[in-house]
Design a protein around this motif. Sequence first.
Motif, short mmCIF file in Angstrom:
data_model
loop_
_atom_site.label_atom_id
_atom_site.label_comp_id
_atom_site.label_asym_id
_atom_site.label_seq_id
_atom_site.Cartn_x
_atom_site.Cartn_y
_atom_site.Cartn_z
N LYS A 130 106.12 -20.64 87.19
CA LYS A 130 107.00 -21.36 88.14
C LYS A 130 106.35 -22.65 88.61
O LYS A 130 106.97 -23.72 88.62
N ASN A 131 105.06 -22.57 88.99
CA ASN A 131 104.36 -23.76 89.49
C ASN A 131 104.19 -24.82 88.42
O ASN A 131 104.19 -26.02 88.72
N GLU A 132 104.03 -24.39 87.17
CA GLU A 132 103.85 -25.33 86.06
C GLU A 132 105.17 -25.82 85.48
O GLU A 132 105.19 -26.57 84.51
N LYS A 133 106.27 -25.34 86.08
CA LYS A 133 107.62 -25.73 85.63
C LYS A 133 107.83 -25.44 84.14
O LYS A 133 108.34 -26.26 83.38
N LEU A 134 107.44 -24.21 83.74
CA LEU A 134 107.56 -23.78 82.35
C LEU A 134 108.61 -22.69 82.18
O LEU A 134 108.64 -22.02 81.14
N ASP A 135 109.47 -22.52 83.18
CA ASP A 135 110.48 -21.46 83.14
C ASP A 135 111.36 -21.53 81.90
O ASP A 135 111.79 -20.48 81.38
N SER A 136 111.63 -22.73 81.42
CA SER A 136 112.52 -22.88 80.25
C SER A 136 111.82 -22.53 78.95
O SER A 136 112.47 -22.36 77.91
N HIS A 145 102.56 -26.11 77.46
CA HIS A 145 102.92 -27.51 77.74
C HIS A 145 102.96 -28.31 76.44
O HIS A 145 103.68 -29.32 76.35
N GLU A 165 104.12 -16.55 88.85
CA GLU A 165 103.99 -17.65 89.81
C GLU A 165 103.41 -18.88 89.12
O GLU A 165 103.83 -20.02 89.40
#
Length: 366
Positions: A231-237, A207, A228
Amino acid sequence: MTKIVCTVTTDLNYDQRMKRICTSLSNAGYDVLLVGRKRPFSDRLTEQPYEQHRLNGWFEKGFLFYAEYNIRLFFFLLAQKLDVINTIDLDSIAACFCASRVKNKTIIYDAHEYFTEMEEVVERPFVKKVWTRIEKWTVPKIKFGYTVSRGYARLFQEKYGVDYQIVRNVSERKPDPDPIQNDRPYILYQGAVNVGRGLKELILAMHQINDHELIICGLGNAYDEMRELVKNEKLDSKITFKGYVDPDELKRFTVGAKLGFTLFSNAGLSNQHSLANRFFDYYHSGIPQVAMKYPEYENFNKEFEVANLIDLLDPETLANAIKEVLENEQYRQQLIENAKKAREVHNWQKDEKTLLEVYERALSAR
């Protein structure tokens, strides 16, 4: 020709330590067979200068996996013409120990881990009790062996009175390959994606890291959980999972990375006294790393400062350590220069001499 059978529960293709060991034994004139386990993800075996064989099985995890593997391995070993059985870690030791007694053959123990003090064992009392009983039944009776760190060797000596040599997970010294081409600068985690390897904390630390992608190469018991979490932390990028990567390609990933990670929780003595493959792989590739301030890494860093050592495994501490290396170019370059010096001194070409001495002594004692 003396025949050595080495036994593991891995797929074989991605086991770099066993590739080094078996190649060295083969080059020394031994007839070597490496036995592993066929897994659902297993590709065709890669060509090696020694024989390989995978045992089939129905079960993929837990007690039934290990029980089935040891039963199949025991009968496989009974059918082999061999002189030495090399058991790697406790997960294959029951079959190897029994087969060595039945066939009256030499057995050598290769302890990659201090198995009964691994985090996934320590935190499960019944599982720890079972593996400890197996360890107490076998290890004191196996005179010849080797392990990966001074800490492990001391623990074996104190607990079981065995004098095991140190053959580290150190990389072979050879020219660097061309780095992999990647769209963005990246930092790298390589190795088993398992519980206790600092991956949760590393993912959360991303982050605070904006200019570099994190690439994770490997599979393990926490792989789905970590995906998972990303994905939940919205760190895919920011984070890419590569799964298992062929060792030659992995070396190209490592050479191109800006930073690597050797992280372990402090749960269990195995983590606290570890000296992991990737620690050596990073500095042999000439890249800096962030590692735990545990005794083995601290001692190495006193000789060659190749890592930024951290006391605490938490996202904030990790993020600060990452930024310290990536943003302080003078410090980063010093770590790189030290890494290049260290790989000339600490490499497999030197440690394999100890390996061969263990086998020579064991065979001469028959």
